[in-house]
Design a protein around this motif. Sequence first.
Motif, short mmCIF file in Angstrom:
data_model
loop_
_atom_site.label_atom_id
_atom_site.label_comp_id
_atom_site.label_asym_id
_atom_site.label_seq_id
_atom_site.Cartn_x
_atom_site.Cartn_y
_atom_site.Cartn_z
N UNK A 449 0.85 -1.19 0.00
CA UNK A 449 0.00 0.00 0.00
C UNK A 449 0.88 1.24 0.00
N UNK A 450 0.26 2.42 0.13
CA UNK A 450 1.02 3.66 0.05
C UNK A 450 1.88 3.91 1.28
N UNK A 451 1.75 3.05 2.29
CA UNK A 451 2.60 3.16 3.47
C UNK A 451 3.64 2.03 3.53
N UNK A 452 3.81 1.37 2.39
CA UNK A 452 4.77 0.26 2.26
C UNK A 452 4.41 -0.93 3.13
N UNK A 453 3.14 -1.07 3.47
CA UNK A 453 2.69 -2.29 4.14
C UNK A 453 2.43 -3.36 3.09
N UNK A 454 2.95 -4.56 3.32
CA UNK A 454 2.72 -5.65 2.38
C UNK A 454 1.27 -6.10 2.46
N UNK A 455 0.59 -6.14 1.31
CA UNK A 455 -0.82 -6.53 1.26
C UNK A 455 -0.99 -7.96 0.80
N UNK A 456 -0.30 -8.30 -0.27
CA UNK A 456 -0.45 -9.65 -0.84
C UNK A 456 0.80 -9.99 -1.63
N UNK A 457 0.96 -11.27 -1.88
CA UNK A 457 2.08 -11.71 -2.71
C UNK A 457 1.65 -12.94 -3.49
N UNK A 458 2.40 -13.22 -4.54
CA UNK A 458 2.14 -14.42 -5.33
C UNK A 458 3.37 -14.64 -6.22
N UNK A 459 3.34 -15.68 -7.03
CA UNK A 459 4.40 -15.94 -8.00
C UNK A 459 3.80 -15.98 -9.40
N UNK A 460 4.59 -15.57 -10.37
CA UNK A 460 4.11 -15.58 -11.76
C UNK A 460 4.00 -17.02 -12.25
N UNK A 462 3.84 -19.88 -15.62
CA UNK A 462 4.87 -20.25 -16.60
C UNK A 462 5.01 -19.23 -17.72
N UNK A 463 4.03 -18.35 -17.88
CA UNK A 463 4.10 -17.30 -18.90
C UNK A 463 4.51 -15.95 -18.31
N UNK A 464 4.98 -15.97 -17.08
CA UNK A 464 5.40 -14.73 -16.44
C UNK A 464 4.25 -13.85 -16.01
N UNK A 465 3.02 -14.40 -16.00
CA UNK A 465 1.82 -13.61 -15.73
C UNK A 465 1.45 -13.65 -14.25
N UNK A 466 0.94 -12.52 -13.76
CA UNK A 466 0.42 -12.47 -12.39
C UNK A 466 -0.89 -11.66 -12.39
N UNK A 467 -1.68 -11.86 -11.37
CA UNK A 467 -2.95 -11.14 -11.21
C UNK A 467 -3.31 -11.12 -9.73
N UNK A 468 -3.56 -9.92 -9.18
CA UNK A 468 -3.86 -9.77 -7.76
C UNK A 468 -5.07 -8.85 -7.62
N UNK A 469 -6.00 -9.21 -6.76
CA UNK A 469 -7.16 -8.36 -6.49
C UNK A 469 -6.76 -7.17 -5.63
N UNK A 470 -7.33 -6.03 -5.94
CA UNK A 470 -7.02 -4.81 -5.19
C UNK A 470 -8.32 -4.08 -4.84
N UNK A 471 -8.22 -3.16 -3.89
CA UNK A 471 -9.34 -2.29 -3.55
C UNK A 471 -9.31 -1.05 -4.43
N UNK A 472 -10.45 -0.45 -4.59
CA UNK A 472 -10.51 0.81 -5.31
C UNK A 472 -10.13 1.96 -4.39
N UNK A 473 -9.80 3.10 -5.05
CA UNK A 473 -9.48 4.34 -4.34
C UNK A 473 -8.29 4.19 -3.39
N UNK A 474 -7.27 3.49 -3.88
CA UNK A 474 -6.05 3.30 -3.09
C UNK A 474 -4.83 3.53 -3.99
N UNK A 475 -3.70 3.87 -3.36
CA UNK A 475 -2.41 3.95 -4.05
C UNK A 475 -1.60 2.70 -3.72
N UNK A 476 -0.90 2.18 -4.72
CA UNK A 476 -0.19 0.92 -4.55
C UNK A 476 1.21 0.97 -5.15
N UNK A 477 1.99 0.00 -4.74
CA UNK A 477 3.28 -0.29 -5.38
C UNK A 477 3.37 -1.79 -5.59
N UNK A 478 3.77 -2.19 -6.78
CA UNK A 478 3.94 -3.61 -7.07
C UNK A 478 5.41 -3.86 -7.35
N UNK A 479 5.98 -4.87 -6.72
CA UNK A 479 7.41 -5.17 -6.84
C UNK A 479 7.57 -6.59 -7.35
#
Length: 638
Positions: A449-460, A462-479
């Motif tokens: 989240x915008x305070x650098x709290x870890x919300x969720x994680x996963x692994x890509x 075989x095609x390098x693809x990932x997908x994570x559910x998020x809330x609306x009206x929030x700022x995020x960072x994906x690493x």
Amino acid sequence: MKLKNHIVICLALMLSFSVFSQQGKQKRADTLFNKFSFVKAAELYQDLIEKNYNKDYATRKLADCYAYLRNPQRASRYYKKVVEQDNVPIEYYYSYAQSLRGIKKYKESQIWLKRFKDSGGVVNANDFSKNANFITSIFNAKQQYFLDRVRFNSKYSDFGAFEHDGKVYFASSRDEGVAVKRLYGWNEQPFLDVYVAKVGSRRNVDYTGKLKGDVNSIYHDGPVTITKDGKTMYFSRNNYKDQVRKRDNSGLTAMKIYRATLQDSVWTNIEDLPINSDDFSTQHAALNKDDTKLYFASDRPGGYGGSDIYVVDINPDGTLGEPQNVGNVVNTENAEGFPFINQEDVLFFSSDGHVGLGLLDVFATIKGENGDFVDVVNLGIPVNSNKDDFSFTMNPNGITGYFASNRRGGRGDDDIYAYYREPIMQVEGVVTDAINAKPIANSKITLYDDKDNEIAYMETDENGFYQINIDRNQDYKIVGGQDKYIDDYRTFTSKNLQTELTTITANLLLNPKPNVVKLAELNTIYFDFDKHNIREDAALELDKIVNLMLNDYPEMVIRIESHTDSRGALTYNDKLSIDRANSTYEYLVSKGVNPERITEHQGFGERRLTNGCVDGQKCEAEEHQLNRRTQFIVVKME
């Protein structure tokens, strides 16, 4: 060694398959949840929690499932875990408070309602009432529905919109553009007819939009429902046949459900169904997802009062079974009508007998684990108002649909409103190698989240693809990162986005991380004393570098640095190291490496010894050998 490698590969494939499987499971759970199928969704969320996959998110949704299943005991157990999460949306304070009230822990409930209020939440007076409806209050803690404009309303009554195959069918008393109008004495409006409009049409619908065929009569017709194959229509109509309108003992004309078939693009072969009677009304037809059951409203004898919701089986040959009242969880002593069944077999209906916001309100049913109706949920604003709200339908996507209302601000009497539900939002992307543009499987993706709290994680996958559910009206960072690569990240926001937007794309590019051990083995080549020719062992290492630059990293740029040991004169060693650098450079170029990808090939003589074997120091031959070397420095990887 081969067996070990096979085991590692198999484990990697199993891990990739497992991650991909959990992704699909979460997506399916969200779809079920979004379509009110809470029992099935709860099973999948529970499994995701056990697999430790996006556990915080799954716990939130599981708690909501149990709340909607009228199980405050289980709901409170999981809401307790939810409110302990970092950066949890404040509406979960409210939901936890309501679940505590549901198990009669009123003092604790007040504490969490106060925390909700102190965090900026709006608390209504009846939120503190011990008798407030538990499910409805949780369900409406956050607005679920939003309105879209409908362009085909008239100044008369319009309702019963039903979408099928790119068209909207609805009932209307507009009958404008006709020289002779037949008026209904009850409200001095023209009788209802069935009209058709294209989905998304910007044009209004006049008398030319009437349904073609034999469905429309000189009395009330509509609303309608159509089978999935588009060949059969069930519709409401006044008790009218062979140009004669029949009346009951009170002198009123009852409503009936008729069946029509599509022939040559025209609805014809009108059939009076055996569930009808001249003595009571049967209307508001609705079909379940596989067209095997017909739901309807009727004021026939034996009900709970007013009009009730009934269901009857449709046999494969088209005959009907015996109508069954759906029970007193749905039906009250007042009026229930306008049933609708979505793709997950959830029953929606209108009622003025359940606690609502006004007159007729729209409700959804909740089923228990055995499939029985256990409760109803008021859909809340803006679907419901302080006026009549009815004829709710939902499109197969579970997101959009229609309802009708006579609320203030409409164009006419009853108006049709389109709605959309706020769908689950996701961030997705592909993680690729910045050098060769190949997807990177099993990359770790972490959402903050915008305070650098870890919300969720996963692994890509075989095609390098990932997908994570998020809330609306929030700022995020994906690493994104992996052991062999340098992390990459993107910042993004879900604020102020159109509700129709359900996906944010955040692709990540990872640059290979220099592997110190590998470069030490691969990049360093050695020379004989006082020689600059390429030895056989050096040629093997140089061939590896050639393969690396030509095949794996075609954009990689390097520089060459050659060295000598301390024996011999300083100037002589400078020249010898330059000769070694030149030999290395010429070898790589001769093997196909583009000279432009070697920025420099320099000699440093004895100025950069790797050990203490300086002039006058006694060293073994092996120690001097370590200084007679050429190294490769990676200048650019992309």
